[in-house]
Design an enzyme around this catalytic site. Structure first.
Site, short mmCIF file in Angstrom:
data_model
loop_
_atom_site.label_atom_id
_atom_site.label_comp_id
_atom_site.label_asym_id
_atom_site.label_seq_id
_atom_site.Cartn_x
_atom_site.Cartn_y
_atom_site.Cartn_z
N TYR A 1 -1.42 0.11 10.41
CA TYR A 1 -1.54 -0.45 9.07
C TYR A 1 -0.32 -0.09 8.23
O TYR A 1 0.24 -0.92 7.51
CB TYR A 1 -2.81 0.08 8.42
CG TYR A 1 -2.98 -0.28 6.96
CD1 TYR A 1 -3.27 -1.58 6.57
CD2 TYR A 1 -2.89 0.70 5.96
CE1 TYR A 1 -3.45 -1.91 5.23
CE2 TYR A 1 -3.07 0.39 4.63
CZ TYR A 1 -3.35 -0.91 4.26
OH TYR A 1 -3.52 -1.23 2.95
N SER B 1 0.84 -1.20 0.00
CA SER B 1 0.00 0.00 0.00
C SER B 1 0.87 1.24 0.00
O SER B 1 1.95 1.25 0.61
CB SER B 1 -0.90 0.02 1.24
OG SER B 1 -1.63 1.22 1.32
#
Length: 261
Positions: free
Chosen positions: A156, A145
């Site tokens: 995250y 990501s």
């Protein structure tokens, strides 16, 4: 666009294949000739596999918890039992559960984010390598990501930073043994509503403000100032998985409209 026969004779395992990018990768890879194994803990992964086989391609679904090593081993074993080998693994499991400034995360939430977005990739890479080594080659495509440089997603971001490090280290370690390891780093991606939400809790007014910060930052950071589509994420994943990318390894390719994370 379908490249007919691009994966003819190849066996591909796709994790997180019940919906979203994973379902798109599995469906298109099958249309391009791959035998696909769709791994997910949601029971409706069977529906995606059923649609693929109804179209004349070969697909098997396996329901397993890829946050555990046992689940990862089971997924690879199903692939080998069904098709005899594994040529490609696409590690797609992951995704932000909560969106808020780091000081507001509870310890159990931090652990849950890392378990969801790092450990499935760690476990699946570990579980697939013996099979690829036995076959003297293979390709691992990790889905990372660009949110490693984003707002309100520190746990995250840390997990996906781990995916990036894993990608580079594995590529270095196994290049001489015919195994390529690469990754894409998606930006914001438009997708249908999730059938199983990552965070089933009801969002408060403050939660909604914090999440909107992510949306605004994602759009502003993209040079194209928009979210991508699932097809725009699937295409580079399959390119990296294919023999067309035979001289590409160790790279993390941003797919985020110009946002480099």
């Amino acid at each position: 666009m379908i490249f007919a026969g691009r994966f003819e004779g190849k066996v591909m395992v796709v994790t997180g294949a019940a919906q979203g990018i994973g379902a798109g990768v599995a469906t298109r890879a099958a249309a391009e000739g791959a035998c696909v194994v769709l791994a997910d803990r949601a029971d409706f992964v069977d529906d995606v596999a059923g649609a693929i086989t109804a179209g004349g391609a070969r697909a098997v679904a396996v329901r397993c918890d890829l946050e555990t090593h046992e689940g990862a081993v089971a997924a690879m074993q199903v692939a080998v039992e069904a098709f005899g080998r594994i040529d490609c693994l696409v590690n797609n499991v992951g995704g932000t559960i909560w969106a808020k400034p780091y000081a507001h995360y509870a310890p159990h939430e931090i652990e849950a984010e890392v378990r969801r977005s790092l450990f499935p990739t760690l476990w699946c890479c570990n579980a697939v390598l013996p099979h690829m080594l036995a076959n003297r080659g293979g390709v691992i495509v990790n889905v990372s990501s660009v949110a490693t440089g984003g707002l309100n997603r520190v746990p995250y971001a840390a997990a996906k930073g781990g995916v990036n490090a894993l990608t580079r280290a594995l590529a270095f370690e196994y290049a001489d043994q015919g195994i390529r390891v690469v990754a894409t780093a998606p930006g914001g991606t438009e997708a249908p509503p999730r059938r199983v939400p990552r965070n089933p809790g009801e969002a408060s007014a403050q939660d909604q403000v914090w999440y909107q910060t992510i949306v605004d930052q994602t759009i502003s950071s993209s040079l194209m100032h928009r979210y991508g589509t699932i097809d725009e994420q699937v295409a580079p994943i399959l390119f990296l998985a294919s023999d067309e990318a035979s001289y590409v390894t160790g790279n993390i390719v941003p797919v985020a409209g110009g946002d480099l994370g």
